[in-house]
Write an enzyme that holds these catalytic residues in place. Structure first.
Site, short mmCIF file in Angstrom:
data_model
loop_
_atom_site.label_atom_id
_atom_site.label_comp_id
_atom_site.label_asym_id
_atom_site.label_seq_id
_atom_site.Cartn_x
_atom_site.Cartn_y
_atom_site.Cartn_z
CB SER B 468 37.19 26.06 56.67
OG SER B 468 37.69 27.28 57.18
CE1 TYR B 481 34.81 29.02 52.68
CE2 TYR B 481 35.54 29.38 54.92
CZ TYR B 481 35.75 28.84 53.68
OH TYR B 481 36.89 28.14 53.42
#
Lengths: 250, 598
Positions: B468, B481
């Site tokens: 990401s 995350y």
């Protein structure tokens, strides 16, 4: 949903024009061969309907071929108008027409494919689920905006993209009504002025009463279904191919 | 016998034009005949792995080209290796092994150069049913290619000429008298097997055979008898009279892919394939070659059909789509998290390229749905599998099932992931465990199990891990995350270094803000259920306004595999942040302090 004198007769009128439109779609689809352009297909619909007494339109007939059925790369509304795109073997197509006949309006989308295409059949099957979902939720009188979101979620789960978002205001449906018959029926950007007038007056009334004749994902559609006749067209898109259908109810 | 030998072959000798050719046959002689022609410096044993795989389906025939292996050499050598004489040899072998039916030709290197001659001369018409060319252009086409670039030298064309000119250094060397023979019979012949292993990564399993020095010495005449004559005066009528499948190894150090740019001019029925490998593909990629040859031969046997994995759709054409179809057609691709979002779009993109797709998700229904649609848009085969990537035992079971039923995965996409937002102190140990289990351990299990199968097969492959932009863009809203994704990024980089030597590429994809339902299912730590619902909705709305489609990420993934990229930021903001993380990390740290508008 609505009661009153002559409802049956009016409904019959709407049914009649809808049947006429589907008949036209089938007649034109039967004439489509490789090499036909979108403009030609649109003209074929126009001529066919004119010959049978249609004098006014909610909007002029459209035709989309190939990846244009999924509105790939559509940025401005002018791109909806038919182009010189040529139909090829195996290509999907959509014929979209909204004739006014005896003062009644229909708005239908008819999708097909030149030659056998299992993906096309699959999309049509999956469209059926949307029809059921929309009808069920309207009967529950859920706010239109929520129904819109549920339809979108179902599309996503099915693996498709919501392509009716490309329409003006992202509408999945709009209200249709009786239209006055005049001798002169001009169109503006492909839309009949009489119908636009009807839509505008609905919008005005709706604005006062808290509803809108356009069924969109926005706040102005955050209200329970308004009685009347609606032309509903969920438009499924899948990697450059798309299907749509229209159904109307009272 | 090592696997460098052709096991279980029936051998015989065919006499033609003053030489005896050693011919080996495998498989049922009643089936279609596939004739494999070797290159230089090789003998028929270069095909041993491919032949064994093809023998299950076809009558496979290999022969030693004159002067190579156990075939005798012409006397004198000079003038004994012309393409005309090699064509005589081919016809003699074809008549001996398949007198009634045309044969399916497969050639590698000089075997392909010869086979181009066979496929384009008139006297073989009706004897060749199909031709698969690997790493060997037609000398006539090559001659025209050079002429065209010399007569109209644009900068690009001059560049192509110089590039191929530099890659052909060995051709000039082989034209020197005597020296090549001395080298091959002396030190070069001794060092060659080691060179092949070191430079070409050819597995050392009994290949090349002991006849190499004399093969290589005789074979020098292949070049001396043909190259100058053909390049100077290429035949103007070198059109193929059979369908041709061109397999181009993209890492070939002897031939540039541009050589084949205008091939459609000569070949009416051409199927293109690319494979990420070096020159000796019959040794390094036997599975892939055997599967493409099998498919092509079957399609040629049924006239009018095209190979199932090389179909072109009436919609969505383009150079990129062609490149994907050439590379991924028939390959086995496994995508996790394939029931929605980027995973589903990636599965569809591979399906459109004609790959065989395994869609894995914890939502079994969604995975099955992806597989069903993938099958409708061009996937050669597609299956849906319900598996939770964070469950080690389930992943092991899946890996065993996939290997047993579908085969070894060629491209693995570890995409499954979940979102978690909230301050560090609001994030409970359970939250941490959950996000790490899926985002990091899911990737670890995938790489460990399927990567091990890939490495064990030793025929290359590719792993894509979805990281990401949060992997390098810190944020106070995403501690858990971002940590999990940063770990995925670093894992990918380390794995890439480890697997580089085995021809397995590893890519970390960093999408950025993409409109998927990760926002609608994300956990927001430290808030009650109603507030979580509100934030999910708000985040979905913002991502919807950004509206970057997962299909574009899927395209970036396919392109990254095609070009073997290490780290791929996708959205403009992900690219920008990636650039900033290198040049102005302080600015990124300032952005990290901003409260997201949720």
């Amino acid at each position: 949903m609505s009661s009153g004198v002559g409802v049956d007769a009016r409904l019959r009128g709407f049914r009649q024009v809808q049947a006429l439109a589907y008949e036209c779609a089938e007649a034109v689809a039967a004439q489509l061969t490789p090499g036909v352009t979108e403009r030609e297909a649109a003209r074929m619909q126009r001529v066919w309907l004119r010959e049978r007494g249609v004098r006014d339109w909610f909007h002029l007939p459209f035709a989309w071929f190939g990846d244009r059925t999924a509105f790939v790369g559509f940025k401005v509304p002018l791109q909806f108008f038919p182009t010189n795109r040529v139909l090829e073997e195996g290509m999907p197509y959509i014929l979209d027409m909204a004739p006014v006949f005896n003062g009644h309006t229909a708005d239908i989308g008819y999708s097909g494919c030149l030659g056998p295409n299992p993906l096309h059949d699959k999309l049509l099957d999956d469209l059926e689920a949307h029809r059921e979902l929309i009808l069920a939720e309207v009967r529950e009188r859920r706010p239109l905006r929520e129904i819109y979101e549920d339809v979108e979620r179902l599309m996503q789960r099915q693996g498709y993209a919501n392509r009716h978002r490309a329409y003006p205001f992202g509408v999945i449906a709009h209200k249709v009504d009786r239209v006055k018959e005049r001798r002169f029926n001009p169109t503006v950007f492909g839309f009949g002025t009489q119908s636009l007038k009807g839509l505008a007056s609905d919008a005005l009334h709706g604005h006062r009463d808290g509803w809108s004749p356009l069924w969109s994902p926005y706040r102005f559609s955050d209200h329970p279904p308004q009685p009347g006749l609606w032309a509903v067209e969920p438009h499924l898109g899948f990697r450059g191919r798309a299907r749509s259908s229209r159904s109307c109810w009272w | 016998m090592g696997s460098g030998q052709v096991n279980g072959a029936r051998e015989r000798f065919v006499r033609t034009g003053g030489v005896e050719l050693c011919v080996a046959e495998l498989g049922d002689a009643g089936r279609p005949t596939v004739l494999l022609v070797h290159g230089y410096p090789d003998s028929k044993e270069v095909w041993s792995e491919v032949a064994a795989r093809l023998a299950e389906h076809f009558h496979v025939v290999l022969y030693d080209v004159r002067g190579h292996g156990r075939s005798t050499a012409p006397a004198p050598l000079r003038g004994g290796f012309t393409l005309e004489k090699l064509t005589d040899d081919f016809l003699a072998v074809a008549d001996a092994v398949s007198p009634d039916a045309p044969v399916h030709l497969v050639g590698h290197d000089w075997g392909s150069v010869q086979a181009w001659e066979f496929t384009t001369v008139e006297r073989t018409r009706g004897r060749i049913a199909s031709f698969t060319s690997i790493s060997g252009p037609s000398l006539d086409h090559f001659g025209h290619w050079i002429k065209k670039r010399m007569t109209r030298p644009t900068p690009r064309k001059v560049g192509q000429l110089l590039g191929q000119g530099a890659k052909s250094w060995y051709v000039y060397m082989l034209h020197t008298p005597v020296l090549p023979e001395l080298a091959w019979r002396g030190p070069l012949g001794k060092q060659w097997p080691r060179l092949l292993r070191r430079v070409e990564k050819v597995p050392g399993d009994g290949y090349p055979t002991s006849s190499l020095p004399s093969d290589a010495a005789h074979g020098a005449w292949l070049y001396r008898d043909n190259v100058r004559a053909r390049l100077r005066r290429p035949r103007p009528d070198a059109r193929a009279h059979a369908p041709v499948q061109l397999i181009t190894p993209t890492g070939d150090i002897f031939l540039s892919p541009q050589l084949y740019d205008e091939l459609e001019r000569w070949v009416p029925r051409l199927t293109r394939r690319t494979v990420a490998a070096k020159h000796w593909v019959p040794r390094t990629r036997p599975d892939q070659l055997a599967s493409w040859i099998r498919e092509f031969v079957i399609s040629a046997e049924a006239p009018g059909s095209v190979p199932a994995t090389a179909r072109t759709e009436p919609v969505r054409k383009g150079r990129r789509a062609d490149a994907y179809a050439q590379r991924f057609g028939g390959q086995l691709v496994l995508v996790t998290g394939a029931a929605s979002g980027i995973g589903r779009a990636t599965a569809f993109a591979f399906a459109e390229a004609g790959a065989r797709v395994v869609a894995v998700d914890r939502d079994g229904e969604g995975a099955a749905r992806t597989a069903e649609l993938a099958g409708l848009i061009g996937a050669a085969e597609a299956w849906g599998e319900q598996t939770d990537v964070s469950d080690e035992a389930a992943m092991e079971k899946l890996a065993a099932k996939v290997a047993a039923e579908y085969g070894i995965v060629d491209v693995l996409v570890n995409n499954a992931g979940i979102g978690l937002s909230g301050s560090f102190f609001a994030t409970t140990p359970e939250d941490w465990k959950k996000v790490l289990d899926v985002n990091l351990w899911g990737v670890i299990h995938g790489c460990r199990l399927f990567g091990a199968q890939m490495a064990g097969r030793g025929q290359g492959g590719h792993i894509v891990n979805t990281a990401s932009a949060a992997a390098y863009q810190p944020s106070k809203a995403l501690p858990a995350y971002a940590t999990s994704k940063a770990a995925v990024l670093m894992l990918s980089e380390c794995l890439r270094a480890e697997l580089a030597g085995q021809g397995i590429g590893v890519t970390a994809v960093c999408p950025g803000f993409v409109n998927t339902d990760i926002t609608a299912t994300a956990r927001f730590a430290g808030v009650d259920a109603a507030e979580e619902k509100r934030r999910q909705k708000r985040a979905s709305r913002l991502y919807g306004l950004r509206n970057y489609p997962p299909e574009k990420v899927a395209d970036a993934i396919l392109h990254a595999v095609l070009t073997d990229r290490a780290v791929v930021p996708v959205t403009p903001e992900a690219r920008g942040a990636h650039l900033m993380s290198r040049f102005t990390p302080k600015a990124l740290r300032a952005i990290a302090r901003v409260e997201p508008p949720l």
